[in-house]
Design a protein around this motif. Structure first.
Motif, PDB file in Angstrom:
ATOM      1  N   GLN A 237     -11.776   1.442  -5.125  1.00 57.84           N
ATOM      2  CA  GLN A 237     -12.436   1.018  -3.895  1.00 57.84           C
ATOM      3  C   GLN A 237     -12.885   2.264  -3.130  1.00 57.84           C
ATOM      4  O   GLN A 237     -12.099   2.913  -2.438  1.00 57.84           O
ATOM      5  CB  GLN A 237     -11.470   0.182  -3.049  1.00 57.84           C
ATOM      6  N   GLU A 238     -14.151   2.606  -3.301  1.00 57.17           N
ATOM      7  CA  GLU A 238     -14.671   3.859  -2.746  1.00 57.17           C
ATOM      8  C   GLU A 238     -14.683   3.889  -1.233  1.00 57.17           C
ATOM      9  O   GLU A 238     -14.641   4.966  -0.623  1.00 57.17           O
ATOM     10  CB  GLU A 238     -16.088   4.097  -3.267  1.00 57.17           C
ATOM     11  N   HIS A 239     -14.746   2.727  -0.580  1.00 55.16           N
ATOM     12  CA  HIS A 239     -14.870   2.689   0.882  1.00 55.16           C
ATOM     13  C   HIS A 239     -13.522   2.813   1.591  1.00 55.16           C
ATOM     14  O   HIS A 239     -13.489   2.923   2.820  1.00 55.16           O
ATOM     15  CB  HIS A 239     -15.556   1.397   1.312  1.00 55.16           C
ATOM     16  N   ALA A 240     -12.428   2.783   0.833  1.00 55.45           N
ATOM     17  CA  ALA A 240     -11.102   2.960   1.426  1.00 55.45           C
ATOM     18  C   ALA A 240     -10.749   4.438   1.357  1.00 55.45           C
ATOM     19  O   ALA A 240     -10.393   4.956   0.303  1.00 55.45           O
ATOM     20  CB  ALA A 240     -10.074   2.116   0.683  1.00 55.45           C
ATOM     21  N   ARG A 241     -10.851   5.128   2.485  1.00 62.50           N
ATOM     22  CA  ARG A 241     -10.696   6.582   2.486  1.00 62.50           C
ATOM     23  C   ARG A 241      -9.363   7.005   3.099  1.00 62.50           C
ATOM     24  O   ARG A 241      -8.932   6.466   4.122  1.00 62.50           O
ATOM     25  CB  ARG A 241     -11.849   7.233   3.244  1.00 62.50           C
TER      26      ARG A 241
ATOM     27  N   VAL B 286       0.868  -1.179   0.000  1.00 62.46           N
ATOM     28  CA  VAL B 286       0.000   0.000   0.000  1.00 62.46           C
ATOM     29  C   VAL B 286       0.903   1.227   0.000  1.00 62.46           C
ATOM     30  O   VAL B 286       1.834   1.322   0.792  1.00 62.46           O
ATOM     31  CB  VAL B 286      -0.927   0.011   1.233  1.00 62.46           C
ATOM     32  N   MET B 287       0.636   2.163  -0.913  1.00 62.80           N
ATOM     33  CA  MET B 287       1.437   3.385  -0.992  1.00 62.80           C
ATOM     34  C   MET B 287       0.589   4.578  -0.568  1.00 62.80           C
ATOM     35  O   MET B 287      -0.551   4.726  -0.998  1.00 62.80           O
ATOM     36  CB  MET B 287       1.955   3.584  -2.416  1.00 62.80           C
ATOM     37  N   MET B 288       1.173   5.422   0.268  1.00 63.75           N
ATOM     38  CA  MET B 288       0.503   6.627   0.738  1.00 63.75           C
ATOM     39  C   MET B 288       1.522   7.749   0.856  1.00 63.75           C
ATOM     40  O   MET B 288       2.729   7.500   0.913  1.00 63.75           O
ATOM     41  CB  MET B 288      -0.176   6.382   2.084  1.00 63.75           C
ATOM     42  N   ASP B 289       1.037   8.980   0.873  1.00 65.92           N
ATOM     43  CA  ASP B 289       1.933  10.125   1.037  1.00 65.92           C
ATOM     44  C   ASP B 289       2.224  10.370   2.509  1.00 65.92           C
ATOM     45  O   ASP B 289       1.441   9.982   3.394  1.00 65.92           O
ATOM     46  CB  ASP B 289       1.313  11.381   0.423  1.00 65.92           C
ATOM     47  N   GLY B 290       3.334  11.050   2.761  1.00 67.87           N
ATOM     48  CA  GLY B 290       3.725  11.333   4.133  1.00 67.87           C
ATOM     49  C   GLY B 290       2.876  12.369   4.818  1.00 67.87           C
ATOM     50  O   GLY B 290       3.036  12.626   6.008  1.00 67.87           O
ATOM     51  N   ASP B 291       1.966  13.011   4.086  1.00 65.90           N
ATOM     52  CA  ASP B 291       1.077  14.012   4.688  1.00 65.90           C
ATOM     53  C   ASP B 291      -0.361  13.508   4.753  1.00 65.90           C
ATOM     54  O   ASP B 291      -1.286  14.292   4.906  1.00 65.90           O
ATOM     55  CB  ASP B 291       1.133  15.310   3.894  1.00 65.90           C
ATOM     56  N   THR B 292      -0.541  12.195   4.615  1.00 70.35           N
ATOM     57  CA  THR B 292      -1.874  11.597   4.533  1.00 70.35           C
ATOM     58  C   THR B 292      -2.140  10.745   5.768  1.00 70.35           C
ATOM     59  O   THR B 292      -1.223  10.149   6.333  1.00 70.35           O
ATOM     60  CB  THR B 292      -1.976  10.726   3.264  1.00 70.35           C
ATOM     61  N   VAL B 293      -3.405  10.705   6.188  1.00 69.36           N
ATOM     62  CA  VAL B 293      -3.793   9.829   7.294  1.00 69.36           C
ATOM     63  C   VAL B 293      -4.906   8.903   6.822  1.00 69.36           C
ATOM     64  O   VAL B 293      -5.742   9.281   5.989  1.00 69.36           O
ATOM     65  CB  VAL B 293      -4.254  10.637   8.529  1.00 69.36           C
ATOM     66  N   PHE B 294      -4.877   7.670   7.338  1.00 69.91           N
ATOM     67  CA  PHE B 294      -5.877   6.654   7.004  1.00 69.91           C
ATOM     68  C   PHE B 294      -6.877   6.512   8.134  1.00 69.91           C
ATOM     69  O   PHE B 294      -6.543   6.719   9.309  1.00 69.91           O
ATOM     70  CB  PHE B 294      -5.208   5.299   6.790  1.00 69.91           C
ATOM     71  N   GLU B 295      -8.092   6.119   7.780  1.00 66.30           N
ATOM     72  CA  GLU B 295      -9.047   5.682   8.792  1.00 66.30           C
ATOM     73  C   GLU B 295      -8.653   4.277   9.240  1.00 66.30           C
ATOM     74  O   GLU B 295      -7.871   3.589   8.575  1.00 66.30           O
ATOM     75  CB  GLU B 295     -10.456   5.692   8.219  1.00 66.30           C
ATOM     76  N   ALA B 296      -9.217   3.857  10.347  1.00 67.44           N
ATOM     77  CA  ALA B 296      -8.818   2.564  10.901  1.00 67.44           C
ATOM     78  C   ALA B 296      -9.090   1.421   9.933  1.00 67.44           C
ATOM     79  O   ALA B 296      -8.318   0.447   9.866  1.00 67.44           O
ATOM     80  CB  ALA B 296      -9.555   2.327  12.225  1.00 67.44           C
ATOM     81  N   ASP B 297     -10.162   1.509   9.165  1.00 68.39           N
ATOM     82  CA  ASP B 297     -10.558   0.407   8.281  1.00 68.39           C
ATOM     83  C   ASP B 297     -10.048   0.579   6.847  1.00 68.39           C
ATOM     84  O   ASP B 297     -10.375  -0.227   5.980  1.00 68.39           O
ATOM     85  CB  ASP B 297     -12.089   0.313   8.268  1.00 68.39           C
ATOM     86  N   THR B 298      -9.258   1.607   6.612  1.00 73.66           N
ATOM     87  CA  THR B 298      -8.863   1.928   5.238  1.00 73.66           C
ATOM     88  C   THR B 298      -8.067   0.810   4.589  1.00 73.66           C
ATOM     89  O   THR B 298      -8.364   0.385   3.470  1.00 73.66           O
ATOM     90  CB  THR B 298      -8.050   3.238   5.209  1.00 73.66           C
ATOM     91  N   VAL B 299      -7.042   0.330   5.244  1.00 72.57           N
ATOM     92  CA  VAL B 299      -6.193  -0.691   4.622  1.00 72.57           C
ATOM     93  C   VAL B 299      -6.988  -1.963   4.356  1.00 72.57           C
ATOM     94  O   VAL B 299      -6.861  -2.579   3.283  1.00 72.57           O
ATOM     95  CB  VAL B 299      -4.969  -0.993   5.516  1.00 72.57           C
ATOM     96  N   ARG B 300      -7.822  -2.380   5.312  1.00 72.50           N
ATOM     97  CA  ARG B 300      -8.612  -3.606   5.108  1.00 72.50           C
ATOM     98  C   ARG B 300      -9.521  -3.449   3.886  1.00 72.50           C
ATOM     99  O   ARG B 300      -9.607  -4.353   3.049  1.00 72.50           O
ATOM    100  CB  ARG B 300      -9.461  -3.890   6.351  1.00 72.50           C
TER     101      ARG B 300
ATOM    102  N   ILE C 164      -3.328   7.351  -1.816  1.00 70.72           N
ATOM    103  CA  ILE C 164      -3.853   6.060  -1.372  1.00 70.72           C
ATOM    104  C   ILE C 164      -3.994   5.119  -2.560  1.00 70.72           C
ATOM    105  O   ILE C 164      -4.842   5.313  -3.440  1.00 70.72           O
ATOM    106  CB  ILE C 164      -5.206   6.221  -0.637  1.00 70.72           C
ATOM    107  N   GLY C 165      -3.151   4.120  -2.599  1.00 67.92           N
ATOM    108  CA  GLY C 165      -3.195   3.125  -3.649  1.00 67.92           C
ATOM    109  C   GLY C 165      -2.546   1.838  -3.162  1.00 67.92           C
ATOM    110  O   GLY C 165      -1.675   1.854  -2.293  1.00 67.92           O
ATOM    111  N   ALA C 166      -2.982   0.719  -3.717  1.00 74.99           N
ATOM    112  CA  ALA C 166      -2.420  -0.580  -3.339  1.00 74.99           C
ATOM    113  C   ALA C 166      -2.050  -1.341  -4.602  1.00 74.99           C
ATOM    114  O   ALA C 166      -2.719  -1.226  -5.636  1.00 74.99           O
ATOM    115  CB  ALA C 166      -3.428  -1.375  -2.505  1.00 74.99           C
TER     116      ALA C 166
END
Length: 753
Positions: free
Chosen positions: A589-593, A477-491, A550-552
């Motif tokens: 995947q719209e639900h991965a925020r 999973v690739m993300m930027d250093g200024d980004t935050v995920f929700e708890a369920d985002t990766v799943r 946010i990309g995998a």
């Protein structure tokens, strides 16, 4: 937590990156200026075209009942030719049995050539009082008119009633017409006829100062004795009757060769000439009348004409009122004619382009709505699933360059992940202590699954590739250093990998700092322009970009296409297209925020969007051969490539024409109709945006900023795209750009609103 020493790749010379960045910055300013100049040039061309298209109507008076107490009686009762020789108002009458044929409001491409043909047939000269805007649009007709031996006078530039205008406006109307004449036929003139004028007894206290001023400047004002009233279109017989002087008197007779439909004039003119010749009348010009009465035209051009008196060896081309245009006047006149030619070609071309853009924009909205609705229903069915749940651990790669404000929040959000993860932070030569802050944050959060890798500054693609090589798991999973995920985002993000054909997944990027004007604009763009688009592209199986926020990816797929490339500024678009061409499926995947900090200033926003736009162009050019790819792997080339070119490059470049033409139409055409059309387009956009907000469960209050966004934001994006196109044509290269961050986007509590 473990720490990996800096990678031992090829070392760069000290200061190389800084020097490259300095050179790139030095190149950007001229390109930005050129982009602004292009927008200014377009605006000027349209304003010039609108100014030239001022309507010219009949010569009926626009005011009545004004006093004439300031006008000398001998002027009110005098002849139709008024001059101010020696500062004294003097009138000249037309001799008996003499007709001075005069024509107003031309030239016109339909009627003036027909009038000239009639005059030439009967060997009769005419005096044409020309509107400067028409002269600049049809210079060839004026040149033919003068070559034929006719005389020209000034009828102002825009056919405005000068009685109520300032001295500056009067001067401008005259000088602009003189320039048009100089550019069209190489002459200036001393003759003038005011729009809406008639006989001298109609001069009043409003118009008299204008004639005095022009007389002081060396102009001869021309009025009429007999008016054909052909602009009323009363019929051929009445036109002839009304144009005929009484009792053999001489007359300055008024016809029109423009300003409306003049077919009756064309029919009446030859009959009128034949009738008057049969009565023993001769025809001459205004200058001919003055010469016969011993009142010659001024020997030098009036102020504003900037010409010199004609000499004998200049031949018969110049009438007595004409003067050869020389020097600055001649060159400025030719420049005016050239500018008008550009406007005459550009505006119709842009109008046609606007029609195409309008159809494309509305078509895109319609397609997005239909496909997004279908996508939403498909993905939110109770029985929908990608396959067996993906529960195995994945590696989250966080490339970071000077992210001291944000990196702790990023790791804090990953610490709450409901899916097992390994975190690899790749510090790309940060100078602000990013790696130390990341280690300290991991320790304070009790995260033992974090590795911090330091490398010399080599750019974001190199940082991501380092992370992929260091990953322990088959999904990254690739993300930027200024980004935050929700708890369920990766799943949520990794579930599509249950389908073995899926090689990459795009997540749903959200703007975290949306409570500013610029943030709200970008929030609307992300929800409508990005995520609604991704639903459409997903259904069409031609997703063009996995967002960097946010990309995998399947690790094997990334390695198969050669990893993140440094060939373009949009490594995310580059690798996405490469995966399509390698036969992998890319989904949304719209639900991965993910919540990202959008640029907080116009300067930073420009920098980011310029990089995106230019990088997208580079990626499309790099993969241009995808247009000929065969089989399933060629779907992006057949479907995605044309859509991206049309909707992300061509249409946005021309989209500001909607606003520009709206302003043009409001000023020069029909204010209410133009405003209603613009509001209708805005209404369609609002509807689409509201639907996008509904799908993403966003609050509608941000849509209040949409009208302002359309007025300001769209123009900025136009300049960014023009800037990108100029860079693409002139060559240029940017490194990984670092935007100023505040760290205000913290760990989200859940779905946004």
């Amino acid at each position: 937590m473990t720490t990996t020493p800096p990678s031992r790749g090829r070392r760069r010379a000290p200061g190389r990156m800084e020097r490259a960045a300095g050179r790139a910055a030095a190149l950007q300013k001229p390109r930005v200026i050129l982009a602004l100049l292009l927008l200014l040039a377009l605006t000027c061309v349209m304003l010039l075209d609108g100014y030239l298209r001022a309507e010219v109507g009949g010569d009926q008076r626009v005011r009545t009942g004004a006093s004439s107490s300031d006008v000398p009686d001998d002027v009110l009762n005098g002849g139709p030719i008024l001059s101010f020789r020696g500062g004294q108002a003097t009138t000249v009458s037309v001799p008996d049995k003499t007709i001075a044929l005069t024509f107003d409001d031309g030239p016109n491409p339909t009627w003036t050539p027909q009038v000239l043909k009639i005059l030439q047939k009967y060997d009769v000269p005419g005096t044409f009082f020309l509107v400067g805007s028409m002269v600049s649009r049809y210079p060839g007709i004026v040149d033919d008119l003068v070559d034929q031996g006719n005389e020209v006078g000034i009828h102002t530039f825009t056919h405005v009633d000068l009685s109520y205008q300032s001295d500056a406006r009067v001067t401008r109307e005259i000088e602009q017409t003189q320039l048009a004449l100089a550019g069209a036929a190489g002459i200036t003139t001393t003759l003038f006829r005011a729009p809406y004028s008639s006989e001298t007894d109609a001069i009043d206290n409003y118009s008299w100062p204008v004639y005095e001023k022009l007389g002081e400047d060396g102009y001869t004002s021309v009025f009429i004795d007999t008016d054909s009233d052909d602009w009323k279109k009363p019929g051929v017989s009445k036109i002839i009757k009304w144009a005929t002087p009484e009792d053999g008197e001489g007359a300055s007779v008024l016809f029109h060769d423009a300003g409306g439909e003049r077919s009756q004039t064309i029919k009446a003119l030859p009959q009128y000439i034949e009738k008057m010749k049969a009565k023993g009348y001769t025809f001459t010009t205004i200058s001919g009348v003055m010469a016969e009465q011993g009142a010659t035209a001024p020997a030098a051009a009036p102020r504003g004409g900037a010409g010199q008196g004609a000499t004998a060896d200049e031949g018969d081309r110049l009438q007595a009122a004409h003067h050869q245009a020389t020097g600055t006047t001649l060159y400025e006149g030719k420049a005016l004619i050239a500018a008008v030619r550009v406007a005459e070609w550009t505006v119709p071309a842009l109008s046609a382009g606007l029609m195409v853009v309008g159809v494309a924009v509305l078509g895109r909205f319609g397609m997005m709505l239909l496909l997004a609705r279908r996508h939403y229903r498909q993905r939110n069915r109770r029985r929908f699933g990608w396959g067996p749940a993906v529960t195995r651990p994945v590696t989250v790669i966080v490339p970071a360059y000077n992210e001291k404000e944000c990196i702790a929040n990023t790791l804090a959000s990953l610490a709450r992940s409901t899916h097992p993860i390994e975190v690899v932070v790749v510090d790309d030569g940060s100078t602000d202590g990013t790696s130390e802050i990341a280690r300290e944050a991991a320790r304070s959060l009790g995260m033992t699954n974090v590795r911090v890798i330091r490398q010399e500054n080599a750019g974001k693609p190199a940082a991501l590739n380092n992370g992929v090589r260091s990953a322990s798991h088959d999904i990254v999973v690739m993300m930027d250093g200024d980004t935050v995920f929700e708890a369920d985002t990766v799943r949520q993000l990794v579930q599509p990998f249950a389908d073995p054909k899926v090689g990459a997944v795009a997540g749903n990027a959200k703007v975290g700092n949306r409570d500013t004007v610029i943030g709200a604009w970008q929030h609307i763009e992300y929800v409508m322009g990005f995520n609604l688009d991704r639903r459409m592209y997903d259904l069409l199986r031609c997703m063009p970009t996995i967002p960097g926020a946010i990309g995998a990816f399947r690790r094997e797929a990334v390695l198969e296409v050669g990893g993140m490339s440094e060939d373009t500024l949009a490594e995310d678009t580059d690798i996405t297209i490469a995966m399509h061409r390698a036969g992998w499926r890319v989904v949304y995947q719209e639900h991965a925020r993910a919540w990202t900090e959008a640029p907080g200033s116009l300067k930073q926003l420009w920098s980011q969007r310029y990089r995106w736009s230019y990088g997208t162009m580079q990626a499309l050019w790099k993969h241009r051969k995808s247009l000929t790819d065969r089989g399933p792997s060629g779907r992006f080339g057949r479907v995605g490539m044309p859509l991206v070119v049309i909707f992300q490059i061509v249409t946005p470049v021309f989209a500001p024409l909607i606003d520009v033409f709206t302003a043009y139409s409001m000023i020069f055409v029909d204010f209410e109709a133009a405003l209603l059309a613009w509001l209708a387009v805005l209404g369609v956009q609002l509807f689409c945006a509201a639907y996008a907000f509904r799908l993403d469960r966003e609050k509608y209050r941000y849509l209040l900023m949409m009208p302002l966004q359309q007025l300001a934001y769209r123009q900025m994006m136009y300049l960014v795209l023009i800037h990108s196109c100029i860079t693409a044509l002139t060559g240029g290269r940017l490194r990984w750009q670092k935007l100023k961050r505040t760290g205000e986007v913290g760990t989200p509590a859940g779905a946004g609103g």
